[in-house]
Design a protein around this motif. Structure first.
Motif, PDB file in Angstrom:
ATOM      1  N   THR A 310       0.839  -1.198   0.000  1.00 54.35           N
ATOM      2  CA  THR A 310       0.000   0.000   0.000  1.00 54.35           C
ATOM      3  C   THR A 310       0.874   1.248   0.000  1.00 54.35           C
ATOM      4  OG1 THR A 310      -1.669  -1.211   1.267  1.00 54.35           O
ATOM      5  CG2 THR A 310      -1.907   1.176   1.143  1.00 54.35           C
ATOM      6  N   VAL A 311       1.916   1.241   0.815  1.00 55.94           N
ATOM      7  CA  VAL A 311       2.841   2.380   0.868  1.00 55.94           C
ATOM      8  C   VAL A 311       3.470   2.623  -0.498  1.00 55.94           C
ATOM      9  CG1 VAL A 311       5.069   3.147   1.778  1.00 55.94           C
ATOM     10  CG2 VAL A 311       3.337   2.216   3.338  1.00 55.94           C
ATOM     11  N   ALA A 312       3.907   1.549  -1.164  1.00 53.26           N
ATOM     12  CA  ALA A 312       4.539   1.692  -2.477  1.00 53.26           C
ATOM     13  C   ALA A 312       3.568   2.269  -3.491  1.00 53.26           C
ATOM     14  CB  ALA A 312       5.058   0.337  -2.950  1.00 53.26           C
ATOM     15  N   ALA A 313       2.294   1.857  -3.443  1.00 50.79           N
ATOM     16  CA  ALA A 313       1.298   2.394  -4.377  1.00 50.79           C
ATOM     17  C   ALA A 313       1.056   3.875  -4.132  1.00 50.79           C
ATOM     18  CB  ALA A 313      -0.002   1.605  -4.248  1.00 50.79           C
ATOM     19  N   ILE A 314       0.998   4.283  -2.873  1.00 55.09           N
ATOM     20  CA  ILE A 314       0.790   5.702  -2.551  1.00 55.09           C
ATOM     21  C   ILE A 314       1.985   6.525  -3.004  1.00 55.09           C
ATOM     22  CG2 ILE A 314       0.595   7.339  -0.635  1.00 55.09           C
ATOM     23  CD1 ILE A 314      -1.073   5.218   0.836  1.00 55.09           C
ATOM     24  N   ARG A 315       3.169   6.035  -2.730  1.00 56.50           N
ATOM     25  CA  ARG A 315       4.378   6.766  -3.139  1.00 56.50           C
ATOM     26  C   ARG A 315       4.450   6.932  -4.650  1.00 56.50           C
ATOM     27  NH1 ARG A 315       9.077   3.907   0.616  1.00 56.50           N
ATOM     28  NH2 ARG A 315       8.882   5.308   2.418  1.00 56.50           N
ATOM     29  N   ALA A 316       4.062   5.875  -5.375  1.00 50.65           N
ATOM     30  CA  ALA A 316       4.175   5.912  -6.842  1.00 50.65           C
ATOM     31  C   ALA A 316       2.967   6.550  -7.507  1.00 50.65           C
ATOM     32  CB  ALA A 316       4.374   4.499  -7.371  1.00 50.65           C
TER      33      ALA A 316
END
Length: 494
Positions: A310-316
């Motif tokens: 989830t963190v990676a999706a938000i960052r990207a």
């Protein structure tokens, strides 16, 4: 005269095949081969009393895939039936003496030569039955077992126990029993639904989580929520985190958060996630979900089964749109809804399926549930019926039948409806039998449909409807409609 000639011709063909069979046996028996001498006796002993196949079934059951495990169970059942047919029927119908094994080198002979009729080969029949039985459920595993079964058949000739024709007949008997079993109890075919490219939404990258407001209960998921909070603070330091306690009005807190958020995020059980998804839709804000509950069905199905994803999706800035279902134009369903005793059925099945397997666990759960729970009478699509088990899902669930467990996608624009009808004579017995035999989807008491909209009416007054595991409503009528690709969600995308 013509009949006599025909019979004589058939007899000559049989004599010729018998002569060929003996010549092939003698050629193999008299062939000097260290490989045959060392390997074949060990292989044929391993297959005595089907020990080899039982050991392989146990290994597959321990480490194999779901389809391979089903295949191992089918293979063992097929082997048992084949042994009975071969030893109690076939060997008594086709009487043939064993070959003269004196031409076989002593080192290669079986330690104990069998005294039963030679035709057909029981070892070969069992080998084919197990290999084909497994292959009906898992073709890749079945192919490897078929090669091993072929070697077992050769070992019976090499050790002097059978003619080649006996082995071929055994293969035929075993394969026939397996195929017949597949007709009676069809193998499960994993459905593969057509796919389409996901609908992406352009959104800015958020490397530090600026604009994200996360609403989460630290005690959710037996303390999982607290771990999620720690990871989010470290990975997205600019994100605002609102920690809930037992006295908070979750809906009010989420609406307040959505009013000032650029991204509404939530962590908790699927009931909390469902409430938050509806509020994100109302506010027109993109949605993010962290796996902070016990089961996290929605988070897993959108590909966010870990906080890191989830963190990676938000960052990207990775957003894909998914379906949600509106219930009576005001409530939101993200996973499933049910009436009657479906939740009790699921709990009973899941408690037993790891001990006795899903088919038997499902059959017992249906029997237990239908015997104890009061049915509900509903009307839909110009028909009326009585049901105790009703399932409705957001997007299509797999597999078919009454054990839906997963979604391959969440943007197909369909509602998955499954109903067990219990108002007919001997309904419970018929349903339990159909489920135990793997034929529930063919039962006239089982109704499955995939539609963009569904509506039913309770004929005996308000009935309880649970959705997304936690929320329970009492309704006279329920109207479900797909909001096709209506919810933008941060998720990994290909």
């Amino acid at each position: 005269m013509d009949l006599r000639r025909s019979r004589r011709g058939i007899e000559q063909i049989g004599e010729g095949l018998g002569t060929l069979d003996r010549e092939v046996f003698e050629a193999i028996a008299e062939s000097p081969s260290p490989l045959l001498d060392s390997f074949m006796p060990r292989l044929t002993r391993a297959a005595d009393h089907s020990k080899l196949w039982f050991a392989l079934a146990a290994a597959i059951g321990a480490v194999g895939s779901t389809s391979a495990k089903r295949g191992a169970a089918r293979g063992v059942a097929t082997l048992a039936v084949t042994s009975l047919v071969t030893n109690q029927v076939a060997k008594r119908v086709w009487k043939r003496q064993r070959p003269n094994y004196t031409t076989v080198p002593l080192i290669r002979r079986s330690r104990r030569m069998p005294t039963s009729n030679s035709l057909p080969s029981g070892h070969s029949a069992s080998a084919a039955a197990f290999a084909v039985g497994v292959g009906l459920e898992s073709p890749s595993v079945g192919l490897g077992l078929a090669l091993l079964a072929g070697l077992v058949g050769i070992s019976r000739v090499a050790t002097g126990a059978h003619y080649p024709g006996d082995v071929l007949a055994g293969f035929g008997v075993g394969a026939a029993v397996a195929v017949l079993g597949g007709r009676i109890v069809p193998p499960i075919v994993e459905a593969k639904l057509p796919t389409a490219d996901p609908l992406r939404v352009e959104t800015p990258e958020r490397p530090d989580g600026a604009g994200v407001v996360l609403v989460i209960n630290p005690s959710s998921g037996s303390g999982t929520g607290a771990r999620v909070i720690d990871e989010v603070k470290e990975s997205l330091p600019e994100a605002e985190i609102i920690e809930l306690d037992g006295d908070d009005d979750i809906g009010a807190v989420l609406r307040d958060a959505a009013a000032r958020a650029e991204v509404l995020a939530v962590g908790g059980g699927d009931g909390t996630v469902s409430c938050a998804a509806g509020i994100a839709l109302e506010a027109g804000k993109p949605f993010a979900v962290f796996p902070g509950g016990t089961f996290n069905h929605f988070a897993k199905d959108v590909g966010c089964d870990t906080v890191a994803k989830t963190v990676a999706a938000i960052r990207a800035g990775s957003i894909g749109c998914v379906d949600v279902i509106t219930l009576n134009e005001k409530d939101t369903v993200i996973n499933t809804a049910s009436i009657g005793a479906y939740p009790a059925f699921v709990r009973t099945r899941e408690k037993l399926e790891h001990k006795i397997g899903k088919p038997l666990a499902g059959a017992y759960a249906i029997f237990h549930t239908l015997r104890r729970e009061a049915p509900v009478r509903i009307a839909y699509d110009n028909k009326e019926l009585q049901t105790s088990l009703f399932f409705l899902g957001n997007s299509v669930y797999l597999p078919s039948g009454f054990a839906p467990s997963r979604r391959s996608r969440m943007d197909d624009g369909l509602i998955d409806v499954r109903i067990l009808e219990t108002g007919r004579p001997f309904a419970t017995l018929r349903l339990v039998t159909s489920l135990a035999l793997g034929r529930l989807v063919r039962s006239p008491l089982y109704h499955e449909m995939r539609v963009p909209e569904f509506q039913f009416k309770s004929l005996d007054g308000p009935t309880a409807l649970a959705h997304d595991g936690e929320v329970e409503l009492h309704l006279d009528e329920a109207h479900f409609k797909v909001n096709y690709r209506g919810l933008p969600v941060f998720r990994p995308l290909p």
